[in-house]
Design an enzyme around this catalytic site. Structure first.
Site, PDB file in Angstrom:
ATOM      1  CB  THR A 203      23.411  16.854 -28.916  1.00 43.77           C
ATOM      2  OG1 THR A 203      22.247  17.559 -28.522  1.00 43.77           O
ATOM      3  CG2 THR A 203      24.126  17.594 -30.040  1.00 43.77           C
TER       4      THR A 203
ATOM      5  CB  CYS B 229      13.611   8.521   8.611  1.00 42.63           C
ATOM      6  SG  CYS B 229      14.475   7.095   7.992  1.00 42.63           S
TER       7      CYS B 229
HETATM    8  C1  LIG Z   1      29.613  17.574 -28.510  1.00 40.11           C
HETATM    9  C2  LIG Z   1      29.347  16.986 -27.181  1.00 40.11           C
HETATM   10  N1  LIG Z   1      30.327  16.435 -26.436  1.00 40.11           N
HETATM   11  C3  LIG Z   1      29.931  15.944 -25.269  1.00 40.11           C
HETATM   12  S1  LIG Z   1      28.240  16.154 -25.101  1.00 40.11           S
HETATM   13  C4  LIG Z   1      28.112  16.945 -26.612  1.00 40.11           C
HETATM   14  C5  LIG Z   1      26.817  17.447 -27.157  1.00 40.11           C
HETATM   15  C6  LIG Z   1      26.177  18.449 -26.250  1.00 40.11           C
HETATM   16  O1  LIG Z   1      24.957  18.854 -26.835  1.00 40.11           O
HETATM   17  P1  LIG Z   1      23.788  19.496 -25.959  1.00 40.11           P
HETATM   18  O2  LIG Z   1      24.281  20.812 -25.488  1.00 40.11           O
HETATM   19  O3  LIG Z   1      22.663  19.611 -26.938  1.00 40.11           O
HETATM   20  O4  LIG Z   1      23.500  18.529 -24.868  1.00 40.11           O
END
Ligand SMILES: Cc1ncsc1CCOP(=O)(O)O
Ligand SMILES: Cc1ncc(COP(=O)(O)OP(=O)(O)O)c(N)n1
Ligand SMILES: [Mg+2]
Length: 540
Positions: free
Chosen positions: A145, A465
């Protein structure tokens, strides 16, 4: 309408983006769907819109926000905010400087700032309580985004550092929202884990864009988010998570459950460990599968009593590891994480940190060097993957184990001459804003398991492990009423006692391997923890 700053509810903060609207929806319809179902704060963020259109959209959204009595924040554009008398503005590090914005907005408007590191918190603290009202903490996880993000995702551990800085610099007034890649599969984990080290503060809310703006059914999407925020209990494994201390009687009950449930233990582990781990698993009445096939992890995770051991000694492709974490988290089945050589190389540090931000682990186990590194208490850089056992200070190791348990909301195991097990699960409870009500890492229940030195344990491969295999068997074999802390402590107690028994029976490292499997088999099937040689005591 002027909103009293102390009355702002940051819990579910919707940021708009009209470039991702599904067919048949509009910016206003998505915003209204959100407001109807629990969105508590709205920010209009339209990065590619002409000013005239932005103003018109903002006025439309403002009407809807007034109807639901929810504040409207404008992203970046102070001029637009002033023009429509919005309730506040959000700016980032490369936008107009905060003091200028505050001078233009006046004292009563809400002012938000994007913060990604403690030094930015120090700055806002110096400005004092009349400048920044809240901070957007992120980017937490990868997101498409926000175009060309300047910083890589910080994960919950990065957010904890910011929360710690707010406490350190006494910015008590400042509220916080996490942002970036937040979705139903990680929101509870974020709220659960993002707590300041003094236990006094957690995030005040989450802020998101696509989970609502891109949702074909924004009402349902918002309702789901609201449910997660108000749920207050993150049940990331389907077992009882209470805070009682383990006893030999409760450990005996764990072994009975493992024996009757015969858990499937999927190993994604290093090549050296595979064969021995499979034999240890069989000796413990469990069923091993050494699978690194990405396409089958979901199917395996859904097998009753499935349990995953993720050992990053020599790694499967990272996408396979991520798919496995997702698959087991999705169906609430336990994952034991063994970050072998945690910070020995930059590659291992990056890989292990990526996985640690990616999912929830029921148990994180490591040798003292790995646990000290995870807790950021290691003085000198780790060398190779062997524990730097030396004559470690028990208080330092217990503190490190408790810090790892607290910060990752997990049961942490630190192995060495004596083993520490700390329970940081808090019964799965989480709460917005007030963290763990002041409970800190050093308050966590911690058990010490001792049986004196067993030097030959370090002379064979995969001994550490294979404690991971043992833990994965025990937590995988629990009934839904089983107790995780009992199971992990029981696994460590059994493994330490079997190691001691095997060391008295072997002629050298070759026969020690065989004797260790025999001893595990014998002690497990006899199921008499009260007669085992290792001692079990509470540290606090
Ligand atoms: C505006 C912003 N600032 C940091 S991440 C972001 C976008 C977050 O978008 P989404 O919730 O779709 O990952
Ligand atoms: C609540 C919230 N947090 C962070 C941001 C990001 O703001 P910024 O860093 O200015 O980046 P852009 O959003 O302008 O691309 C935000 N908008 N809201
Ligand atoms: Mg900005």
């Amino acid at each position: 309408m002027v909103f009293a700053k102390n009355d702002v509810d940051y819990s579910l903060y919707l940021v708009t983006d009209s470039t991702m609207l599904p067919p048949g929806t509009t910016l206003c319809s998505q915003v209204e769907a959100g407001l109807k179902n629990g969105v508590t704060l709205v920010q209009i963020r339209e990065k590619d819109t002409e000013t005239r259109d932005f103003v018109e959209e903002a006025l439309e959204v403002q009407k809807i926000c007034k109807k639901y009595k929810v504040p409207l924040i404008i992203n970046d554009r102070i001029d637009v905010a002033m023009a429509i008398d919005a309730d506040g503005v959000h700016v980032g590090q490369s936008d107009m400087p905060i003091p200028m914005v505050r001078r233009l907005l006046g004292p009563s408007k809400i002012l938000g700032w994007s913060v990604g590191k403690p030094s930015e918190v120090e700055t806002l603290a110096k400005w004092g309580p009349d400048m920044v009202d809240y901070i957007g903490v992120g980017t937490l996880f990868p997101t498409l985004t926000k175009k060309n993000p300047k910083k890589s995702p910080m994960g919950p551990q990065g957010a904890i550092a910011v929360l710690d800085a707010l406490e350190e610099f006494k910015a008590i007034w400042c509220r916080t929202v996490g942002i970036g890649g937040l979705h139903p599969d990680n929101i509870q984990r974020v709220i659960c884990q993002c707590v300041s080290s003094n236990g006094k503060r957690s995030l005040d809310g989450i802020s998101l864009v696509s989970d609502i703006m891109a949702a074909p059914d924004a009402c349902a999407a918002t309702k789901r988010l609201r449910g997660l925020l108000d749920g207050s209990k993150y049940q990331f494994v389907d077992c009882k998570l209470n805070e009682t201390f383990p006893t030999t009687a409760s450990i005996q009950s764990v072994i009975s459950q493992v024996s009757s449930n015969r858990p499937l233990v999927q190993h994604i582990t290093n090549k050296v460990h595979q064969n021995f781990g499979a034999n240890v698993t069989l000796a413990l009445g469990s069923s091993p599968i050494m699978s690194e096939i990405e396409s089958e992890v979901s199917e395996l995770a859904r097998i009753p009593n499935a349990s995953l051991l993720l050992n990053t000694g020599s790694v499967a492709p990272i996408e396979t590891l991520k798919a496995a974490i997702n698959a087991y988290n999705e169906v609430n089945r336990p994952i034991t994480f063994d970050p072998v050589g945690y910070s020995a190389t930059e590659t291992r540090l990056c890989l292990n940190n990526t996985l640690l931000t990616y999912g929830q682990f029921t148990c994180i186990k490591g040798n003292c060097s790995e646990i000290l590194s995870l807790a950021k208490l290691n003085k000198d850089k780790m060398k190779g993957v062997d524990a730097n056992s030396g004559n470690m200070d028990i208080n330092l190791l217990v503190r490190a184990t408790q810090i790892v348990a607290f910060q990752y909301r997990t049961i942490a195991v630190c192995t060495g001459e004596f083993d520490c097990v700390a329970n940081g699960i808090f019964d799965g409870k989480y709460k917005l804003s007030s963290g763990t009500a002041g409970i800190t890492a050093e308050d966590l229940p911690c058990m010490i398991i001792e049986d004196g030195p067993i030097p030959i344990m370090g002379d064979i491969t995969a001994s550490g492990c294979s404690l991971g295999s043992t833990i994965a068997c025990f937590i995988g074999g629990l009934n839904s009423t089983g107790n995780l802390f009992d199971a992990v402590v029981g696994a460590v107690l059994l493994y330490k006692s079997a190691g001691k028994l095997a060391s008295t029976r072997c002629q050298g490292s070759g026969s020690f391997h065989v004797q260790l499997i025999d001893a595990l088999y014998q002690l497990f099937h006899e199921n008499k923890p009260e007669s085992w040689s290792a001692s079990l005591k509470k540290f606090n």
